[in-house]
Design a protein around this motif. Structure first.
Motif, PDB file in Angstrom:
ATOM      1  N   CYS A   5       0.434  -0.637  -0.249  1.00 50.01           N
ATOM      2  CA  CYS A   5      -0.458   0.187   0.181  1.00 50.01           C
ATOM      3  C   CYS A   5       1.014   1.407   0.007  1.00 50.01           C
ATOM      4  CB  CYS A   5      -0.699  -0.180   1.561  1.00 50.01           C
ATOM      5  SG  CYS A   5       0.273   0.398   2.495  1.00 50.01           S
TER       6      CYS A   5
ATOM      7  N   CYS B  84      -2.258  -5.221  -0.060  1.00 49.57           N
ATOM      8  CA  CYS B  84      -1.201  -5.079   0.327  1.00 49.57           C
ATOM      9  C   CYS B  84      -1.139  -6.820   1.117  1.00 49.57           C
ATOM     10  CB  CYS B  84      -1.393  -4.208   1.003  1.00 49.57           C
ATOM     11  SG  CYS B  84       0.008  -3.514   2.576  1.00 49.57           S
TER      12      CYS B  84
ATOM     13  N   CYS C 204       3.333  -0.651   6.770  1.00 46.54           N
ATOM     14  CA  CYS C 204       3.244  -1.979   6.278  1.00 46.54           C
ATOM     15  C   CYS C 204       4.722  -2.381   6.581  1.00 46.54           C
ATOM     16  CB  CYS C 204       2.456  -2.068   5.116  1.00 46.54           C
ATOM     17  SG  CYS C 204       0.726  -1.960   5.594  1.00 46.54           S
TER      18      CYS C 204
HETATM   19 ZN   LIG Z   1      -0.428  -1.650   3.487  1.00 46.78          ZN
END
Ligand SMILES: [Zn+2]
Ligand SMILES: [Zn+2]
Lengths: 631, 631
Positions: free
Chosen positions: A582, A614, A587
């Motif tokens: 993403c 993602c 993340c």
């Molecule tokens: Zn992500």
């Protein structure tokens, strides 16, 4: 300090007789010797080390000091002092009060032979308590491996072969190849400052020659800039230097007298761009493309690894300045072409990855690096380029007047290739016999080994010399190995070093007017007629190509699409995961934390379309990224 | 502190109005500002500098600080702070209390423009007295040259031509050639740490290529050793290191945190010989011949001079180890042959001189260096070798087992060539148009300059390109200069850089199918037919030879026998005295003290017989020595 109880209970449990000597608090072996009225040489000083495979406890007399480098030599492994928190965790005590009973913590104990010359030895069980036990009892319960910490192994002819295979211990295999193949010698007095041995240095000279040729074609000029950089310059580009500050070695005195603090270059942007600001005046001075080959120093505190993580290394740094953003971006294309060409010379397939924001070079708008895949499934960063935009030119005031008389700051790029690459080449191509060098890089391309039999010596040697000179005429780097060793020994040695082609000439071959050729990279053995020598350049070309093809195939086979974290974990076990991301740093960090693998970036210039959400948060993905564990 | 009287009498004599402000004793501009209740910016801070041509006084506001490097840039001359005793002698006062009236001492005054913005200025006449005068009056009596100390001259297109001739000012001529010829840029932040510019670096690369070839023929291998050397190693060979100690730059911290003190290599004996002790075990490991190309740092406190006396320079250091004294002495012969060959490439005639005991390399049994004669009559030391005997092998325990199983220490030699050589080449061959490079060393051997006329541009350019590619086929380093500058500008520039051969191609030549060739070293101009291009390699060979012959003739003509001190003084005025010496250090020292010239040594391997008594003491002479002033 360790609690009395634990050591004492341990000794009682094993029915070991001991005496306790109480005294005022002490904080060193010297103090302990005075307070307990004992000799320093009778004190069992214990020091916890971290090796590549785990922890190890070294026990030595209190009056002896330790030399990490010697240990590395003995163990043929990287080694470093354990950190305070590790000591506490592993041994249950603070640094300075470590007890010698490593087995109490499940740790292997190595003990210096001199300590064991004492009849009784002493150790602290707290700052105010010294314990006396019989040396014999100490040996019985700790079962130490007895070593001589004073001696660097010398005078012992090293066995040539490798002590391990890649599968058994990839890291030890690598160290073996580096050392026994004559690439590097790490037995220097300063960790991370190794000797690049003649064979390793000759590979570097090959890299330099090939790179210089490509740079020259691109209009680059070589120059040399100062080793030392004054503090005031570093202040000028704090943002950039921040990334290097903790690793920067400072010079503060001359002949014992203080001087203004200066840094040994960890990289040369600041000094080069200062000079650029003096040199660039008009658009006519652009583009400016200056490269330097030099040494740099970065005092990495992690475990060092020859070539892969050195504190001093050699490199090439190219720095360019352009009139417009477009021209600078075009230079990035040139840089990519140079990297691709070098990858071809290295016979190493790679992915040109645009690094993520958090991973880019400090001060760059974006960074591109060529990741190759090593046999153990980790990726290795090869040459890399950076698009600096006007970030540095504004900080260093590199201004020029354009065709219309308007002033503007230049647009910049840079490119670097280091001796680290040699480590990558060995890890990428090597096999259980040693290094495997592609013909473009090998200092010797063809090694000619006479297989001598009594009575035939001179005729065989003459044929060898003939073959050598014919190959040299064909511009092949060939050499006869006429040393007084057995052919088998020579085969081993040149295999270890990675010479791509071996020619064997013996009486049987001679009779048939043939020579035997052995290809290093696939062990293929063929006979050719002696008058077909002129085929050898083509054979070398083929080896170069085939090694590159093999590498491409290997890379392709080890990239796997990953749609979720399970697939990702599976993919990175022995290769690279191609996944969707993403774009959030969160993340990225979580992927790293959960898997130990890093988001290495997006394929530069391809704009690949995400094929799933993602991989971590399952939200909309913006990028297709490549994720892998990395050196 | 200067006595009140002198300054005050001077002001009275010139009928200058002044005020005296009495206060408690002060020792800096800051203290003075507080005590006298004035602004720091109104204080005339005065600093005495030593330039190459004499002394100069710089006067600036008390709140500004000084940057030597900027001054060198403004004056295009080496410059350094005067020493305390010089300040006292010249200005009649101590450092810290220097008055701004340089003309009182016959010294030229340079004044920063910012100071003159004040209506009144202040200076100290003693620690307890501050003097106030009108700025106008200060200008009237000191007649300063007004400069801007803040600004590095930038944006000013430098004129190409040299500002002086060799005869007028050899030293300034040299600096001009270095800077304007593109050999070095000294405008770096650290004195003696210059940038080697592309043209200068390319000359160094030529030297490296030629030297590497000779070393390889001699069985030498290149390697790379660490930049940093721990203190404990230096302690091991104190006798040797003593000579370098005062110049050695030390590293003491990493990222602000202290680390064990280490030296930046001023030379690499200690680290290399430590490694030799690990590598050498048996006679089979000998001879060991290891060379490294690297940077070294020696913090010379004297005036720096680009190439000639740098604080960081590049060099080659060859270190060899042998089984016997005889073999090591034979290696000295090899080294001499290498030096002679390099001398031929430099086209510089030289004398292989065995240095005197007091002048030899620290730790050597004897030293040999190749002295060449520069145009100003001083000698210049080229490459040099040292016979180390067993001095280092004993200190570093480099032992081997000989054929009979007996242990012995190895016998050693070494050889060094530095970037200093580039300075020597320029000083030796240069003329009033700039550098003159011998064809073997010049990065470009033939520069091709199109003389364009309207309508003929493309046909002329095409011929130029043709000539270039034909020359490249003949392995000549040729280049067309097709930049958008006038032919005259280009002639000047390439003359300044020293390119040995210029080809001019214009419409007139084209009509006659001819090209014009101009030889740099003697300005000879000849025309050759365009189809005679293949003569050019031979012409370049001839230039190389003729330059060497000219150099030999120059050397021969400038060596004169000297039987007494009068003849000696005469001989060294523009060359070398060949004289007789008793061998005593006293005489050597007195010769130096009386004449400024040094005993450079005896002709190596010749054993020349004295032809008169000792030139200084008139006692029996033992040696024929060569005496000269030296760089
Ligand atoms: Zn992500
Ligand atoms: Zn005498």
């Amino acid at each position: 300090m360790i609690e009395d109880k634990r050591v004492i209970e341990f000794l009682k449990k094993h029915k070991i007789k001991f005496k306790e000597i109480k005294h005022h608090p002490v904080h060193s072996c010297k103090e302990m010797a005075i307070a307990a009225k004992i000799k320093e040489s009778e004190i069992a000083k214990s020091i916890l080390f971290k090796t590549e495979s785990g922890f190890a406890l070294f026990v030595l007399p209190g009056n002896k000091s330790i030399n990490e480098r010697k240990f590395e030599d003995i163990f043929n492994e990287d080694i470093e002092l354990a950190k305070p928190d590790e000591v506490e965790k592993i041994m249950g005590c603070e640094i300075g009060g470590v007890h010698p009973f490593g087995n109490l913590a499940g740790i292997k104990v190595y003990c210096d032979k001199d300590l064991l010359k004492n009849e009784k030895i002493y150790c602290s069980s707290s700052t105010t308590t010294t314990i006396e036990i019989k040396t014999k009892d100490f040996i019985d319960i700790t079962k130490p491996e007895i070593i001589d910490m004073n001696v660097i192994k010398k005078g012992v002819k090293e066995s040539l072969g490798l002590t391990t295979t890649r599968k058994e211990n990839f890291s030890k295999w690598y160290l073996d190849v580096i050392r026994r193949g004559g690439f590097k010698d790490q037995r220097t007095p300063i960790k991370g400052f190794d000797v690049i041995m003649p064979w390793g240095y000759a590979v570097w000279e090959q890299i330099q020659n090939l790179m210089n040729e490509l740079l020259k074609q691109n209009g680059v000029q070589n120059a040399y800039f100062p080793l030392l950089i004054p503090e005031s310059f570093i202040e000028k580009e704090k943002e950039h230097f921040k990334g290097f500050k903790a690793e920067t070695v400072n010079v503060t005195e001359v002949g014992g007298e203080p001087i203004e603090k200066m840094a040994i270059r960890p990289t040369s942007e600041t000094i080069m761009y200062y000079m650029f600001s003096l040199w660039v005046r008009s658009y006519r001075d652009l583009p400016l493309k200056i490269n330097q080959w030099c040494n740099v120093v970065r005092w990495d505190t992690k475990i060092t690894k020859p070539f892969i993580r050195d504190r001093e290394f050699l490199w090439q740094e190219l720095h360019t300045a352009h009139a417009t953003r477009e021209e600078a971006l075009k230079e990035i294309d040139n840089i990519i072409k140079i990297c691709e060409k070098m990858g071809e010379y290295f016979a190493m397939a790679s992915l040109p990855l645009k690094r993520t924001e958090s991973d880019k070079f400090p001060g760059a708008e974006f960074s591109i690096a060529f990741d190759t895949l090593v046999q153990d499934g980790k990726v290795f960063q090869g040459p890399g380029g950076h698009f600096l935009a006007q970030n540095f030119s504004k900080a260093f005031n590199i201004q020029f007047t354009d065709k219309n008389g308007k002033k503007d700051y230049v647009w910049q790029t840079c490119l670097g290739t280091t001796t680290r690459q040699i480590g990558g080449i060995i890890m990428h191509h090597g096999d259980d016999k040693g290094a495997v060098l592609p013909p473009m890089l090998s200092p010797i391309q063809v090694i000619i080994i006479p297989v001598l039999f009594k009575g035939k010596e001179s005729s065989i040697l003459n044929v060898c010399k003939d073959v050598e000179s014919k190959l040299k005429e064909l511009k092949i780097r060939a050499q006869v190995d006429d040393r007084n060793y057995s052919p088998g020994f020579k085969y081993h040695e040149w295999e270890l070093r990675g010479v791509p082609l071996r020619i064997e000439i013996g009486p049987v071959d001679l009779k048939k007017n043939e020579i035997t050729i052995v290809k290093r990279y696939n062990n293929e053995e063929v006979s050719i007629k002696i008058n077909e020598i002129d085929k050898i350049p083509k054979i070398l070309d083929e080896i170069q190509k085939e090694m590159f093809e093999r590498s491409k195939k290997f890379l392709k086979e080890h990239i796997h699409d990953a749609r979720d974290m399970e697939e990702l974990k599976k993919a990175i076990k022995n290769g690279i995961a191609r996944a969707n991301w993403c774009g959030s740093k969160d993340c990225e960090d979580w992927i790293k934390a959960k898997t130990g693998a890093a988001v290495r970036g997006t394929l530069y210039g391809r704009n690949e379309k995400p094929f799933a959400p993602c991989v971590y948060c399952n939200k909309n993905a913006k990028y297709v990224v490549y994720i892998a564990k990395a050196y």
